[in-house]
Scaffold this motif. Structure first.
Motif, PDB file in Angstrom:
ATOM      1  N   SER A  53       0.760  -1.139  -0.101  1.00 50.23           N
ATOM      2  CA  SER A  53       0.118   0.007  -0.012  1.00 50.23           C
ATOM      3  C   SER A  53       0.983   1.382   0.046  1.00 50.23           C
ATOM      4  O   SER A  53       0.466   2.245  -0.566  1.00 50.23           O
ATOM      5  N   ARG A  66      -8.651 -10.235   0.938  1.00 48.71           N
ATOM      6  CA  ARG A  66      -8.867  -9.009   0.465  1.00 48.71           C
ATOM      7  C   ARG A  66      -8.035  -8.508  -0.779  1.00 48.71           C
ATOM      8  O   ARG A  66      -6.927  -8.765  -0.799  1.00 48.71           O
ATOM      9  N   CYS A  68      -6.946  -4.882  -2.583  1.00 50.50           N
ATOM     10  CA  CYS A  68      -7.070  -3.463  -2.675  1.00 50.50           C
ATOM     11  C   CYS A  68      -6.437  -2.898  -4.133  1.00 50.50           C
ATOM     12  O   CYS A  68      -5.512  -3.554  -4.567  1.00 50.50           O
ATOM     13  N   CYS A  77     -10.635  -1.172  -1.083  1.00 47.62           N
ATOM     14  CA  CYS A  77     -10.391  -2.617  -0.889  1.00 47.62           C
ATOM     15  C   CYS A  77     -11.730  -3.337  -0.997  1.00 47.62           C
ATOM     16  O   CYS A  77     -12.999  -2.869  -0.558  1.00 47.62           O
TER      17      CYS A  77
END
Length: 97
Positions: A53, A66, A68, A77
């Motif tokens: 990220s 998940r 994203c 996300c």
């Protein structure tokens, strides 16, 4: 006359004892050198792991539960499933791929 036993200890000749000491000294020197080199040589520098990220070249990342994506207005996300066991977060797609 009694025959000598093959298991009887005999005195080693001086030349053989000298050779044995030389070989033993050489082995000890090699072991000592290996230990010293292993402790004195600095470890290679490993790159610092950056979270996907925080890596601006990573366009999509996930942990198996998940996913994203980097959007113009920030990351978006997905929601994880009920029985999902998250793994290691890693980059799935880089910009330009």
């Amino acid at each position: 006359m009694v025959a000598p036993s093959p298991f009887a200890a005999s005195t080693p000749d001086p030349a053989s004892a000298r050779t044995d000491r030389t070989v033993l000294g050489g082995i000890a020197a090699i072991v000592l050198a290996a230990v010293l080199i292993g402790t004195l040589v600095p470890a290679p520098h490993r790159p610092v792991a950056v979270a996907p990220s925080a890596d601006l070249t990573c366009a999509e990342w996930g942990d198996g539960c998940r996913v994203c994506q980097r959007q113009a207005d920030g990351p978006a996300c997905s929601l994880p499933g009920i029985a999902c066991v998250a793994g290691e977060m890693r980059c799935l797609r880089r910009t330009g791929d």
